[in-house]
Design a protein around this motif. Structure first.
Motif, PDB file in Angstrom:
ATOM      1  N   THR A 158      -0.737   3.952   4.793  1.00  0.00           N
ATOM      2  CA  THR A 158      -1.416   3.095   5.748  1.00  0.00           C
ATOM      3  C   THR A 158      -2.252   3.946   6.687  1.00  0.00           C
ATOM      4  O   THR A 158      -1.747   4.911   7.260  1.00  0.00           O
ATOM      5  CB  THR A 158      -0.400   2.276   6.571  1.00  0.00           C
TER       6      THR A 158
ATOM      7  N   GLU B 225       3.276   1.480   9.129  1.00  0.00           N
ATOM      8  CA  GLU B 225       2.785   0.147   8.781  1.00  0.00           C
ATOM      9  C   GLU B 225       2.946  -0.836   9.931  1.00  0.00           C
ATOM     10  O   GLU B 225       2.063  -1.652  10.190  1.00  0.00           O
ATOM     11  CB  GLU B 225       3.513  -0.375   7.546  1.00  0.00           C
ATOM     12  N   GLU B 226       4.082  -0.763  10.603  1.00  0.00           N
ATOM     13  CA  GLU B 226       4.327  -1.726  11.673  1.00  0.00           C
ATOM     14  C   GLU B 226       3.431  -1.484  12.883  1.00  0.00           C
ATOM     15  O   GLU B 226       3.310  -2.345  13.752  1.00  0.00           O
ATOM     16  CB  GLU B 226       5.803  -1.693  12.096  1.00  0.00           C
TER      17      GLU B 226
ATOM     18  N   SER C  60       0.838  -1.181   0.000  1.00  0.00           N
ATOM     19  CA  SER C  60       0.000   0.000   0.000  1.00  0.00           C
ATOM     20  C   SER C  60       0.881   1.240   0.000  1.00  0.00           C
ATOM     21  O   SER C  60       1.953   1.264   0.591  1.00  0.00           O
ATOM     22  CB  SER C  60      -0.900   0.001   1.235  1.00  0.00           C
TER      23      SER C  60
ATOM     24  N   LYS D  60       0.046  -0.505  12.577  1.00  0.00           N
ATOM     25  CA  LYS D  60      -1.367  -0.747  12.299  1.00  0.00           C
ATOM     26  C   LYS D  60      -1.839  -2.105  12.811  1.00  0.00           C
ATOM     27  O   LYS D  60      -2.910  -2.211  13.414  1.00  0.00           O
ATOM     28  CB  LYS D  60      -1.654  -0.646  10.793  1.00  0.00           C
ATOM     29  N   SER D  61      -1.068  -3.149  12.568  1.00  0.00           N
ATOM     30  CA  SER D  61      -1.486  -4.480  12.989  1.00  0.00           C
ATOM     31  C   SER D  61      -1.736  -4.535  14.487  1.00  0.00           C
ATOM     32  O   SER D  61      -2.726  -5.127  14.950  1.00  0.00           O
ATOM     33  CB  SER D  61      -0.423  -5.511  12.595  1.00  0.00           C
TER      34      SER D  61
ATOM     35  N   THR E 229      -3.235  -4.512   6.777  1.00  0.00           N
ATOM     36  CA  THR E 229      -2.340  -3.395   6.436  1.00  0.00           C
ATOM     37  C   THR E 229      -2.187  -3.264   4.932  1.00  0.00           C
ATOM     38  O   THR E 229      -2.220  -2.165   4.387  1.00  0.00           O
ATOM     39  CB  THR E 229      -0.964  -3.610   7.098  1.00  0.00           C
ATOM     40  N   HIS E 230      -2.002  -4.390   4.241  1.00  0.00           N
ATOM     41  CA  HIS E 230      -1.843  -4.389   2.784  1.00  0.00           C
ATOM     42  C   HIS E 230      -2.925  -5.263   2.158  1.00  0.00           C
ATOM     43  O   HIS E 230      -2.812  -6.500   2.163  1.00  0.00           O
ATOM     44  CB  HIS E 230      -0.465  -4.907   2.370  1.00  0.00           C
TER      45      HIS E 230
ATOM     46  N   SER F 105     -12.831   3.180   9.319  1.00  0.00           N
ATOM     47  CA  SER F 105     -12.142   2.234   8.440  1.00  0.00           C
ATOM     48  C   SER F 105     -12.968   1.921   7.199  1.00  0.00           C
ATOM     49  O   SER F 105     -12.409   1.645   6.131  1.00  0.00           O
ATOM     50  CB  SER F 105     -11.809   0.940   9.199  1.00  0.00           C
TER      51      SER F 105
ATOM     52  N   PHE G  16      -5.183   4.087   9.899  1.00  0.00           N
ATOM     53  CA  PHE G  16      -5.896   3.452  10.989  1.00  0.00           C
ATOM     54  C   PHE G  16      -7.103   4.337  11.254  1.00  0.00           C
ATOM     55  O   PHE G  16      -7.007   5.339  11.951  1.00  0.00           O
ATOM     56  CB  PHE G  16      -5.016   3.341  12.236  1.00  0.00           C
TER      57      PHE G  16
ATOM     58  N   GLU H 215      -2.192 -11.789   5.484  1.00  0.00           N
ATOM     59  CA  GLU H 215      -1.149 -11.391   4.554  1.00  0.00           C
ATOM     60  C   GLU H 215      -0.026 -12.420   4.431  1.00  0.00           C
ATOM     61  O   GLU H 215       0.840 -12.289   3.558  1.00  0.00           O
ATOM     62  CB  GLU H 215      -0.555 -10.047   4.987  1.00  0.00           C
TER      63      GLU H 215
END
Length: 289
Positions: free
Chosen positions: A30, A39-40, A27, A42-43, A185-186, A249, A32, A163
């Motif tokens: 990213t 990115e790291e 992506s 969001k999960s 995330t992706h 979201s 939220f 993912e």
């Protein structure tokens, strides 16, 4: 309800090509909800949301949708056309809501009679429920036990990431994901993994909250989403912020046509979607050929 195939919109152009660049699996930004995050991060943030809402998830779905989510999931499973002996993967399905419906469809007396299914085929059926959040899986396992299915070998509960699935290539007859893909995330990576694990002829189905494009209805829906749903979350689940994220979201998720194109980019063919309740939700379907 409107059923649309993206091949109609793009004329004779076939949207079944695979992505030509590895970069397309990432992506560009990213989010939220309405926040921009690394990115790291969001999960972990999404994980916290579903940890918080796990125990009240199904009740809130009933309240927020007026029970319609049950009909939407029935529609999803109907499009899947489950069959005895199938190997199916339900991703982001921790509470088991979709998996139980697939199980019931496979085991229904009427369907068995029509198809003359033997007991050996039923025993070969495997429905994998994959979710990244162990709390959601625990809710599903508890519900399975309450249904007398706690030890049923047809239901397999797996903690895993959409993912980076742990399943073999070309191993599944079907893949479903309901109200889950907008939280990854992706999205492109999740679609690529869905394509990878499906057998040739396997069906991909995604049920997701989507975009309303009917002017007056859109205004009402936006008012309900932003003013009512977070308040319901606070009242029923004691968690306003998680439901504020869930509403936001949806607005960040690609519109129906764009998402259909992303599915085709992953390699799928016969991509189409059906809007339900004016686009409040959409079911996207495709086949791996």
């Amino acid at each position: 309800m409107a059923l649309r195939s993206i091949s109609r919109r793009f004329g004779s152009r076939v949207l079944s090509y695979r992505s030509s660049s590895v970069a397309s699996l990432h992506s560009h930004a990213t989010s939220f909800g309405f926040q921009q995050v690394k990115e790291e991060e969001k999960s972990k943030l999404v994980g916290n949301v579903f940890t918080n809402v796990a125990s009240s998830y199904d009740i809130m779905n009933d309240v927020m949708s007026g029970g319609l989510h049950r009909l939407w999931k029935e529609r999803l499973v109907g499009k899947l056309s489950p069959f005895a002996g199938m190997k199916h993967l339900d991703v982001a399905g921790g509470t088991g809501d979709v998996a139980f419906r697939i199980f019931d469809a496979v085991n229904s007396v009427k369907r068995r009679a029509l198809r003359k299914v033997d007991e050996d085929s039923l025993e070969e059926t495997q429905i994998y429920v994959c979710d990244i959040n162990p709390n959601m899986l625990n809710v599903g396992k508890q519900r399975a036990a309450e249904r007398g299915l706690g030890d049923n070998k047809a239901l397999v509960w797996v903690e895993g990431d959409a993912e980076a699935l742990s399943f073999d290539d070309n191993s599944m007859d079907g893949y479903t994901i309901a109200f889950g893909i907008r939280n990854v995330t992706h999205i492109e990576k999740a679609l690529a993994e869905a394509y990878r694990v499906l057998k040739r002829g396997g069906r991909f189905l995604c049920l997701e909250l989507s975009h309303v494009d009917i002017p007056v209805f859109k205004d009402v829906y936006d008012l309900y989403s932003f003013k009512v749903i977070p308040n319901l979350g606070e009242l029923i689940a004691g968690d306003r912020e998680s439901y504020q994220y869930l509403v936001e979201s949806v607005r960040r998720f690609p519109p129906q046509e764009k998402f259909a194109t992303m599915i085709a980019d992953a390699g799928f063919e016969k991509v189409e979607y059906e809007n339900l309740v004016g686009g409040v939700v959409a079911i996207h379907s495709a086949i791996k050929l």
